[in-house]
Design a protein around this motif. Sequence first.
Motif, mmCIF file in Angstrom:
data_model
loop_
_atom_site.group_PDB
_atom_site.id
_atom_site.type_symbol
_atom_site.label_atom_id
_atom_site.label_comp_id
_atom_site.label_asym_id
_atom_site.label_seq_id
_atom_site.Cartn_x
_atom_site.Cartn_y
_atom_site.Cartn_z
ATOM 1 N N THR B 55 1.064 -9.192 11.294
ATOM 2 C CA THR B 55 1.129 -8.274 10.152
ATOM 3 C C THR B 55 0.380 -6.981 10.473
ATOM 4 N N VAL B 56 -0.806 -7.126 11.059
ATOM 5 C CA VAL B 56 -1.586 -5.935 11.421
ATOM 6 C C VAL B 56 -0.767 -5.065 12.379
ATOM 7 N N GLY B 57 -0.177 -5.709 13.403
ATOM 8 C CA GLY B 57 0.603 -4.958 14.385
ATOM 9 C C GLY B 57 1.838 -4.330 13.770
ATOM 10 N N ALA B 58 2.498 -5.063 12.865
ATOM 11 C CA ALA B 58 3.729 -4.550 12.259
ATOM 12 C C ALA B 58 3.419 -3.371 11.334
ATOM 13 N N ILE B 59 2.318 -3.456 10.586
ATOM 14 C CA ILE B 59 1.940 -2.318 9.738
ATOM 15 C C ILE B 59 1.654 -1.111 10.627
ATOM 16 N N GLY B 60 0.953 -1.363 11.735
ATOM 17 C CA GLY B 60 0.666 -0.277 12.672
ATOM 18 C C GLY B 60 1.935 0.399 13.148
ATOM 19 N N VAL B 178 -7.173 -12.931 8.195
ATOM 20 C CA VAL B 178 -6.741 -12.535 6.856
ATOM 21 C C VAL B 178 -7.475 -11.278 6.396
ATOM 22 N N THR B 179 -8.770 -11.202 6.697
ATOM 23 C CA THR B 179 -9.528 -10.001 6.319
ATOM 24 C C THR B 179 -8.932 -8.770 7.005
ATOM 25 N N ALA B 180 -8.636 -8.914 8.290
ATOM 26 C CA ALA B 180 -8.069 -7.777 9.026
ATOM 27 C C ALA B 180 -6.715 -7.384 8.446
ATOM 28 N N ALA B 181 -5.862 -8.372 8.171
ATOM 29 C CA ALA B 181 -4.529 -8.062 7.643
ATOM 30 C C ALA B 181 -4.628 -7.407 6.266
ATOM 31 N N ALA B 182 -5.495 -7.963 5.408
ATOM 32 C CA ALA B 182 -5.640 -7.399 4.064
ATOM 33 C C ALA B 182 -6.213 -5.988 4.127
ATOM 34 N N GLY B 183 -7.213 -5.806 4.990
ATOM 35 C CA GLY B 183 -7.810 -4.478 5.130
ATOM 36 C C GLY B 183 -6.796 -3.462 5.619
ATOM 37 N N THR B 184 -6.001 -3.862 6.600
ATOM 38 C CA THR B 184 -4.982 -2.952 7.140
ATOM 39 C C THR B 184 -3.953 -2.605 6.070
ATOM 40 N N ALA B 185 -3.519 -3.620 5.329
ATOM 41 C CA ALA B 185 -2.506 -3.381 4.293
ATOM 42 C C ALA B 185 -3.047 -2.432 3.226
ATOM 43 N N LEU B 186 -4.301 -2.657 2.812
ATOM 44 C CA LEU B 186 -4.897 -1.814 1.778
ATOM 45 C C LEU B 186 -5.042 -0.379 2.275
ATOM 46 N N PHE B 187 -5.508 -0.244 3.511
ATOM 47 C CA PHE B 187 -5.693 1.085 4.084
ATOM 48 C C PHE B 187 -4.361 1.837 4.126
ATOM 49 N N ALA B 188 -3.312 1.139 4.612
ATOM 50 C CA ALA B 188 -2.014 1.800 4.738
ATOM 51 C C ALA B 188 -1.440 2.139 3.362
ATOM 52 N N PHE B 225 0.511 8.928 15.604
ATOM 53 C CA PHE B 225 0.369 8.086 16.792
ATOM 54 C C PHE B 225 -1.032 7.473 16.836
ATOM 55 N N ALA B 226 -2.049 8.263 16.512
ATOM 56 C CA ALA B 226 -3.424 7.764 16.561
ATOM 57 C C ALA B 226 -3.631 6.662 15.525
ATOM 58 N N THR B 227 -3.227 6.927 14.277
ATOM 59 C CA THR B 227 -3.438 5.953 13.208
ATOM 60 C C THR B 227 -2.689 4.657 13.507
ATOM 61 N N SER B 228 -1.431 4.811 13.910
ATOM 62 C CA SER B 228 -0.611 3.649 14.223
ATOM 63 C C SER B 228 -1.238 2.853 15.368
ATOM 64 N N SER B 229 -1.578 3.538 16.462
ATOM 65 C CA SER B 229 -2.108 2.836 17.630
ATOM 66 C C SER B 229 -3.441 2.172 17.321
ATOM 67 N N PHE B 230 -4.214 2.778 16.420
ATOM 68 C CA PHE B 230 -5.486 2.164 16.029
ATOM 69 C C PHE B 230 -5.239 0.736 15.532
ATOM 70 N N VAL B 232 -2.429 -1.076 15.871
ATOM 71 C CA VAL B 232 -1.770 -1.879 16.904
ATOM 72 C C VAL B 232 -2.825 -2.402 17.875
ATOM 73 N N GLY B 233 -3.800 -1.542 18.206
ATOM 74 C CA GLY B 233 -4.900 -1.968 19.063
ATOM 75 C C GLY B 233 -5.709 -3.074 18.409
ATOM 76 N N LEU B 234 -5.917 -2.946 17.091
ATOM 77 C CA LEU B 234 -6.638 -3.988 16.352
ATOM 78 C C LEU B 234 -5.903 -5.316 16.472
ATOM 79 N N SER B 235 -4.584 -5.250 16.319
ATOM 80 C CA SER B 235 -3.782 -6.453 16.424
ATOM 81 C C SER B 235 -3.907 -7.075 17.815
ATOM 82 N N GLY B 236 -3.858 -6.236 18.847
ATOM 83 C CA GLY B 236 -4.010 -6.740 20.213
ATOM 84 C C GLY B 236 -5.384 -7.352 20.436
ATOM 85 N N ALA B 237 -6.422 -6.677 19.930
ATOM 86 C CA ALA B 237 -7.792 -7.158 20.126
ATOM 87 C C ALA B 237 -7.991 -8.497 19.402
#
Lengths: 268, 349
Positions: B55-60, B178-188, B225-230, B232-237
């Motif tokens: 989910t984090v990667g897909a939002i990215g 879940v925290t990461a996914a929720a945080g990413t969704a809220l931010f986006a 590109f920066a926001t998205s990759s941020f 996507v990088g989170l998802s990879g990490a």
Amino acid sequence: MSIRAPEAARIEIDDVSLRFGGVTALDGVTLELASGSLHALIGPNGAGKTSLLNCISGLYRPSGGSITYSIEGGGERRIDRLPPHRIARLGIARTFQNIELFKHMTTLDNLMLGRHMHMRGGVLDGGLYWGRQQREEVSERRSVEEVIDFLELQAVRGDLVGNLSYGQQKLVELGRALAIEPNFLLLDEPMAGMNVEEKESLARFVLDVYEEWNITPVVIDHDMDVVMEICDRVSVLDFGRVIAVGSPDEVRADPDVIDAYLGEEAHV
Amino acid sequence: MHSGVFHTSYEADMGLRPMPAQRVRLALFVAAVLIFPFFASNYGLNLANQVAIATVGAIGLNILTGYTGQISLGQGAFMAVGAYSAGLLTLRLGLPWGVSIGLACVITAAVGVFFGLPSLRLKGLYLAIATLAAQVIVEWIITHWTALTGGTEALVIPAPELMGERLNTDFRFYWVGVTAAAGTALFAANLFRSRVGRAFVAIRDQDIAASAMGVNVFHYKLLAFATSSFFVGLSGALLAYYRTIVTWERFTLETSILYLAMIIVGGLGTIVGSFLGAVFLTLLPVLIGSAGQALQDAAPGVAGLVPHIQQAAFGLVIIVFLIFEPRGLAKIWRNVKDYFHVWPFAYRR
């Protein structure tokens, strides 16, 4: 009213040429657009009206000549080498001949985008949407609502603009340009494709923009009738050259203009 | 029967979830997410963690491709940058995992900006091919710069620790995911109701008009590109710390295409679509696999075909969605909500 009063400004176009390969779209155009009169730029199809507009708003770079922009008491600067977003920020807004709205955004968001340059929030502000960012969004919403009230767009505020009728889209585009709070408002064929009632209603909005909001409109059209009614300074382009400048009556009597529009024998 | 919801302030009207029904749905969903791990099997939690990371990667990716209209085939590469950065920062510099993940996101954002530079001149398919270069170059660097990345050898990193507990079980990692996914969704979601997000969407819809309205298009493309990759990088990490093993094979062009499929099936330019797409494409092969096992006794030949069916189903799903619901699961979800909005009546408004 939170939309500020525009400043008196002047656009000086000096000997501007524009060539695409072997085609000369503009050929030594010299023209002055200044606050305090309602300008029209007319001419037959292919005369170079839109090309000139694109040069002013930075979408085209002239092949020769200069365009200078000056604000009263604020000095003057060349704008013919500036990118479009910098020119918009100086207070020159425009609409497009073939409506170029953000069609997957609502009317409200289209107008809010017009406020972009007056806002400051970055990615982090937007993502967190705390305090300052929320206050900024709300206060800009207030400004946008003034434009919505003025153009009577309340009913379509939340609709995606891609679903609106042609006439409504033209109004939204006018609103988006107004939201910029420009000194100049360049309108590229605002009445094209409209019936008589719609033209009349749009003409009233243009007059109101000029008289109440003190924004200087520059109306481009090939249809002389409406333009001659509302404008007080008309410039005529033909084959990329300015062939006449003056009041509507002067221009209407000009033999070169009659040639351009009706052919050579009409005034014999 | 209520006749509608009327807001009397702009703050309320511009809220993230302005409608009571939306708040109820969200509360139910949050409750389900919180209760789920106490009832789910280990396998269920494993899938949930995969979904959270996806989910984090897909939002990215959706920020860049769905919202800003810049097609990217470099998703796998950017995830790899996130995963390897996080892993190497911990292994080589001994940084705590939270710091490593944060830095990995920033590094990926910078790499994303670099590979976003061609977007100044290129659009659509041409840009897609340019981002393919990112995929090829990053893969090549990882497999050939052996001194730094270990080359084709897998990188083994220690499981993260939080308050003295090692997050080495699915149950424990679930809360991080879940925290990461929720945080990413809220931010986006916040981003796209404010200034920068609007500029992104404006560039997608009409970049020339956006520039004439005062948006510095190139600047905002790079910002996208920066926001998205941020993220996507989170998802990879996250994936790196979840698997505790990092290999380049997880981040090939196939990954890039899988994520593009997620946002297409889920719904381009929607947050909920990113989530639904991640769920759907994570669970689809699993469901086909278990269906194959269930049929093992009845039709012994089927089990051997399962891998082929999984491949074919992936292609079939994309084609079916493109034909029947190009706006994806998010649009189907929207139709369901609209239907119940005025239920039992059949019309809207």
